[in-house]
Design a protein around this motif. Structure first.
Motif, PDB file in Angstrom:
ATOM      1  N   THR A  40      -2.465  36.482   1.697  1.00 42.92           N
ATOM      2  CA  THR A  40      -3.083  35.268   2.331  1.00 42.92           C
ATOM      3  C   THR A  40      -2.425  34.075   1.837  1.00 42.92           C
ATOM      4  N   GLN A  41      -1.714  34.038   0.832  1.00 45.25           N
ATOM      5  CA  GLN A  41      -1.269  32.665   0.055  1.00 45.25           C
ATOM      6  C   GLN A  41      -0.297  32.072   1.002  1.00 45.25           C
ATOM      7  N   THR A  42      -0.264  30.757   1.067  1.00 49.53           N
ATOM      8  CA  THR A  42       0.561  30.011   1.770  1.00 49.53           C
ATOM      9  C   THR A  42       1.476  29.146   0.813  1.00 49.53           C
ATOM     10  N   ARG A  43       1.140  29.049  -0.313  1.00 52.41           N
ATOM     11  CA  ARG A  43       1.887  28.291  -1.259  1.00 52.41           C
ATOM     12  C   ARG A  43       2.748  29.390  -2.210  1.00 52.41           C
ATOM     13  N   MET A  44       4.184  28.815  -2.312  1.00 53.40           N
ATOM     14  CA  MET A  44       5.084  29.659  -3.088  1.00 53.40           C
ATOM     15  C   MET A  44       4.797  30.065  -4.501  1.00 53.40           C
ATOM     16  N   LYS A  45       4.141  29.182  -5.373  1.00 54.09           N
ATOM     17  CA  LYS A  45       3.943  29.508  -6.728  1.00 54.09           C
ATOM     18  C   LYS A  45       2.610  30.553  -6.936  1.00 54.09           C
ATOM     19  N   ARG A  46       1.691  30.202  -6.099  1.00 52.92           N
ATOM     20  CA  ARG A  46       0.566  31.073  -5.806  1.00 52.92           C
ATOM     21  C   ARG A  46       0.944  32.589  -5.188  1.00 52.92           C
ATOM     22  N   MET A  47       1.921  32.545  -4.404  1.00 52.51           N
ATOM     23  CA  MET A  47       2.213  33.733  -4.027  1.00 52.51           C
ATOM     24  C   MET A  47       2.986  34.626  -4.977  1.00 52.51           C
ATOM     25  N   LEU A  48       3.814  33.899  -5.733  1.00 55.27           N
ATOM     26  CA  LEU A  48       4.456  34.700  -7.064  1.00 55.27           C
ATOM     27  C   LEU A  48       3.531  35.047  -8.131  1.00 55.27           C
ATOM     28  N   ALA A  49       2.419  34.262  -8.170  1.00 51.75           N
ATOM     29  CA  ALA A  49       1.421  34.608  -9.228  1.00 51.75           C
ATOM     30  C   ALA A  49       0.889  36.195  -8.922  1.00 51.75           C
ATOM     31  N   TYR A  50       0.443  36.096  -7.606  1.00 53.66           N
ATOM     32  CA  TYR A  50      -0.340  37.587  -7.267  1.00 53.66           C
ATOM     33  C   TYR A  50       0.864  38.599  -7.258  1.00 53.66           C
ATOM     34  N   SER A  51       2.095  38.093  -6.862  1.00 55.99           N
ATOM     35  CA  SER A  51       2.988  39.098  -7.027  1.00 55.99           C
ATOM     36  C   SER A  51       3.250  39.721  -8.441  1.00 55.99           C
ATOM     37  N   SER A  52       3.284  38.723  -9.329  1.00 56.10           N
ATOM     38  CA  SER A  52       3.306  38.872 -10.924  1.00 56.10           C
ATOM     39  C   SER A  52       2.336  39.846 -11.130  1.00 56.10           C
ATOM     40  N   ILE A  53       1.070  39.436 -10.619  1.00 60.47           N
ATOM     41  CA  ILE A  53      -0.190  40.500 -10.713  1.00 60.47           C
ATOM     42  C   ILE A  53      -0.105  42.017 -10.467  1.00 60.47           C
ATOM     43  N   ALA A  54       0.737  41.972  -9.101  1.00 63.07           N
ATOM     44  CA  ALA A  54       1.124  43.556  -8.852  1.00 63.07           C
ATOM     45  C   ALA A  54       2.255  44.202  -9.633  1.00 63.07           C
ATOM     46  N   HIS A  55       3.090  43.296 -10.075  1.00 65.90           N
ATOM     47  CA  HIS A  55       4.118  43.871 -10.797  1.00 65.90           C
ATOM     48  C   HIS A  55       3.482  44.384 -12.252  1.00 65.90           C
ATOM     49  N   GLY A  56       2.493  43.385 -12.733  1.00 69.16           N
ATOM     50  CA  GLY A  56       1.778  44.019 -13.957  1.00 69.16           C
ATOM     51  C   GLY A  56       1.490  45.454 -13.916  1.00 69.16           C
ATOM     52  N   GLY A  81      10.194  23.322  -2.785  1.00 66.14           N
ATOM     53  CA  GLY A  81      10.390  24.509  -3.216  1.00 66.14           C
ATOM     54  C   GLY A  81       8.936  25.183  -3.925  1.00 66.14           C
ATOM     55  N   GLU A  82       8.285  24.498  -4.458  1.00 63.20           N
ATOM     56  CA  GLU A  82       7.434  24.826  -5.066  1.00 63.20           C
ATOM     57  C   GLU A  82       5.903  24.677  -4.409  1.00 63.20           C
ATOM     58  N   GLY A  83       6.031  24.045  -3.294  1.00 65.79           N
ATOM     59  CA  GLY A  83       4.728  23.749  -2.726  1.00 65.79           C
ATOM     60  C   GLY A  83       4.740  25.099  -1.324  1.00 65.79           C
ATOM     61  N   GLU A  84       4.396  24.504   0.005  1.00 61.09           N
ATOM     62  CA  GLU A  84       4.164  25.769   1.110  1.00 61.09           C
ATOM     63  C   GLU A  84       5.424  26.271   1.498  1.00 61.09           C
ATOM     64  N   ILE A  85       4.963  27.594   1.677  1.00 62.16           N
ATOM     65  CA  ILE A  85       6.122  28.476   1.956  1.00 62.16           C
ATOM     66  C   ILE A  85       6.859  27.998   3.124  1.00 62.16           C
ATOM     67  N   ALA A  86       5.959  27.394   4.184  1.00 64.78           N
ATOM     68  CA  ALA A  86       6.630  26.946   5.386  1.00 64.78           C
ATOM     69  C   ALA A  86       7.721  25.737   5.039  1.00 64.78           C
ATOM     70  N   ALA A  87       7.829  25.108   3.913  1.00 64.83           N
ATOM     71  CA  ALA A  87       8.760  24.248   3.689  1.00 64.83           C
ATOM     72  C   ALA A  87      10.371  24.965   3.279  1.00 64.83           C
ATOM     73  N   TYR A  88       9.977  26.219   3.309  1.00 62.27           N
ATOM     74  CA  TYR A  88      11.498  27.060   2.966  1.00 62.27           C
ATOM     75  C   TYR A  88      11.938  27.314   4.446  1.00 62.27           C
ATOM     76  N   ARG A  89      11.599  26.695   5.657  1.00 63.91           N
ATOM     77  CA  ARG A  89      12.108  27.179   7.043  1.00 63.91           C
ATOM     78  C   ARG A  89      13.305  26.404   7.320  1.00 63.91           C
ATOM     79  N   GLY A  90      14.283  26.986   7.358  1.00 62.12           N
ATOM     80  CA  GLY A  90      15.699  26.578   7.767  1.00 62.12           C
ATOM     81  C   GLY A  90      16.252  26.047   6.560  1.00 62.12           C
ATOM     82  N   LEU A  91      16.100  26.715   5.386  1.00 61.10           N
ATOM     83  CA  LEU A  91      16.916  26.515   4.163  1.00 61.10           C
ATOM     84  C   LEU A  91      18.141  27.011   4.274  1.00 61.10           C
TER      85      LEU A  91
END
Lengths: 566, 101
Positions: free
Chosen positions: A369-385, A439-449
């Motif tokens: 449900t996360q739309t921001r990159m760093k929050r998404m990475l935080a949840y991903s690191s919880i899963a990796h833990g 890069g640190e904010g919304e994932i939408a900002a990665y469009r067309g990178l």
């Protein structure tokens, strides 16, 4: 009665503790240089001053890293420094991974310092203190030492999180991290007190040693009672002696005989008396709860997304990688020491498995449900833990607890996972920080990178695929998960293996969403395109390239990782 | 097991629980932190109780380490609170909520 006091001279293994001494002295040196460079060297520019500090920090980290590497090769696994530390291969390699993560931090920090106008000296000194705490934690063999290490690293990280004082988000992240961290450390202390209550010692030797230690302490308790008994005996005897009666001699003799008999009977009792498992287990649960906070594992993960989002990105990277590696190394040493209680696997397996399951599911579902990159990475690191905790649960499981070979294999798989986890998070956080606000904010900002910055987009894709792990071989993340899950299946823990599979399947959605955004979706019109040349430095680019190269290299030849240690 | 030992442990558990409840309920950051300190000291009490029960000095000595760490923690914590206060003019924990999602 002996009155002379024998002087006790402790043996200090300087070669073993030198890395930690260097790190601490390095931190103090940075503080001194920070204060004195302006005075001593006339007309030094702030840039020059900061670069001197960077080099001193990087240098002391590098020297320490080499020392740890030397210790890995020549490791004895014996306790040293009064039994407070014990550097086995696992602890040394864990410390080495910590050093790697912090070297990357040093390479990336000049840009952050320049952009956000942060005080370089304070940052580097805090970093070195944090690293001293982390490396000590990964070789800690004594619970209170471990507690002090956890606090040293946490206190430094709290301040690093709130370093960017102009940003209210940074302060808020530090606030949340501090309150929950302090709350967690209270649990840690109570747990240590209970383990002390169960065993009479706070040292975690290897399994057999702790057992002896415990028996000795129980014998000491018994002996103390005996001495108390004997003292009252002696008092009684004294009274009789003062009465000046001759036949007392035989009475004394009889009393001594009786005392010996008591001692003998107590000894038998001590040897058969089991340790107090309730205190031991309660203590373990409390320490584990405290560590779950530090490791951001599921029921205690709520700080992680906020802190990762609010902290400067590379500090979030340090929290996600180095501090977790150290805490996992300590957790593994802790569960190994718990082997003194033969029912420990049965009792703790449910706890470890359920925390792992909840972390994997919650982390992955939360990330969707996360739309921001760093929050998404935080949840991903919880899963990796959670995945790493699957490894720890496998380590504890009854099948492998008493099998030294399987034990070694599982430990290796966990270490490999930690290494891979560090590399891919370095790459992901590093690129996010490289892109700055974009890069640190919304994932939408990665469009067309992919059209704007093809190399960075490729790096991010590599990081995402590696974090995804299962499904696409050829990255270090794949092998990390493969080894951990293979060991779990071997140990008969199919349930956890399935949970890991399901978690990885869910994670494909949010990791690949970033890739899709970069390559397939058109740029949003309103996205501010930061087209110009990004400020950078060689160390930054180099460390990103190195992490990416290592992810691919060990993804193709994972076995070579073990060649490093032998 | 002498009764003093048992009483100390009961007192320690009670203080610890009060601390947990306080952390859950309180809203002011300073009161939150005071409750955390209460929890730490409850744990210290348990340490001393066990140490006394064993007749060993070790536990009592380790308490000193924990107290030192708690003092350092208070230093860092209050600094963070002041930084928060400067930008917001309050330190009510439930209203510090820029970050959420």
């Amino acid at each position: 009665m002996e009155t002379g006091i024998t002087a006790y001279v402790p043996q200090v293994a300087w070669s073993q503790i030198a890395p930690f001494v260097i790190l601490t002295l390095g931190g103090l040196l940075i503080l001194a240089l920070d204060a004195l460079l302006d005075i001593v060297v006339k007309g030094i520019t702030p840039q020059r001053r900061d670069s001197v500090l960077t080099w001193v920090t990087g240098g002391s980290l590098f020297v320490t890293g080499m020392m740890f590497y030397g210790n890995v090769i020549g490791t004895t696994g014996r306790p040293f420094f009064e039994g407070a530390l014990r550097a086995d291969e696992f602890g040394n390699l864990g410390a080495l991974i910590v050093i790697f993560g912090s070297l990357v931090f040093v390479a990336m920090s000049p840009r952050l310092i320049r952009e956000k106008k942060l005080p370089a000296g304070e940052m580097y000194a805090l970093l070195l203190f944090a690293v001293a705490g982390m490396t000590l934690l990964s070789v800690a063999n004594e619970l209170v030492t471990a507690f002090v290490c956890i606090e040293i690293l946490s206190l430094s990280l709290y301040v690093l999180t709130g370093m960017n004082r102009r940003s209210p988000r940074s302060g808020e992240a530090a606030f949340k991290y501090f309150i929950l961290g302090a709350f967690a450390s209270a649990f840690l202390v109570l747990g240590i007190a209970f383990i002390y209550g169960a065993t009479g010692t706070t040292q975690l030797f290897g399994t057999g040693r702790l057992m002896q230690q415990m028996q000795a302490s129980e014998a000491r308790i018994g002996a103390r009672q005996l001495i108390a008994d004997k003292q009252s005996y002696d008092l009684g005897l004294d009274e009789i002696l003062y009465a000046g009666e001759r036949p007392v001699r035989t009475a004394v003799f009889e009393a001594e005989q009786e005392g010996r008999a008591i001692i003998a009977s107590t000894r038998v009792e001590v040897e058969t008396q089991p340790l107090n498992p309730i205190w031991l287990f309660l203590g373990f649960v409390l320490i584990f709860a405290g560590l779950c906070f530090k490791l951001s594992l599921a029921p205690f993960h709520m700080w992680a997304p906020d802190v990762y989002e609010g902290a400067p990105s590379i500090v979030a990277m340090l929290i996600a990688t180095a501090s977790k590696v150290a805490a996992f190394a300590f957790l593994i040493h802790l569960v190994e020491a718990m082997a003194v209680w033969e029912h420990f696997p049965a009792a703790s397996l449910f706890l470890l498995s359920s925390v792992a399951t909840v972390s994997i599911l919650w982390g992955n579902l939360g990330a969707i449900t996360q739309t921001r990159m760093k929050r998404m990475l935080a949840y991903s690191s919880i899963a990796h833990g959670g995945y790493i905790l699957v490894g720890v649960a496998t380590l504890v499981s009854a099948a492998s607890f008493n099998d030294p070979l399987a034990h070694e294999r599982i430990r290796n798989s966990i270490l490999f996972y930690l290494f891979g986890y560090t590399l891919m998070n370095v790459l992901a956080f590093g690129i996010a920080a490289y892109l700055g606000k974009e890069g640190e904010g919304e994932i939408a900002a990665y469009r067309g990178l992919s059209t704007r910055r093809p190399v960075l987009a490729a790096g991010m894709t590599l990081a995402m695929i590696s974090l995804l792990g299962l499904g696409i071989p050829g990255t270090i993340g794949f092998w990390g998960k493969y080894f951990v899950i293979k060991e779990a299946v071997n140990a008969g823990m199919t349930f956890l293996a399935w949970i890991s599979f399901i978690g990885s399947a869910i994670s494909a959605y949010y990791y690949l969403r970033v890739v899709v955004a970069m390559y397939m979706l058109p740029e949003e019109k309103e996205t501010p395109v930061a087209g110009g040349v990004l400020q950078t430095n060689t160390g930054y680019t180099f460390s990103l390239g190195l992490s990416g190269a290592m992810i691919c290299f060990f993804g193709i030849l994972p076995a070579l990782f073990w060649a490093l240690g032998s | 097991m002498e009764p003093t030992f048992l009483y100390s442990l009961i007192l320690s558990a009670t203080l610890f629980t009060i601390g947990i409840v306080g952390v859950m309920w309180k809203r002011n950051a300073i009161s939150l932190f005071m409750n955390v300190e209460l929890m730490l000291n409850a744990a210290n009490l348990a340490f001393v109780a066990f140490s006394r029960e064993f007749g060993l000095m070790q536990g009592g000595a380790l308490v000193l380490f924990i107290m030192t760490v708690a003092a350092a923690e208070a230093g860092v914590g209050l600094a963070i609170f002041i930084a928060i206060y400067r930008s917001r003019r309050h330190i009510r924990a439930d209203e510090i909520d820029l970050l959420r999602g």
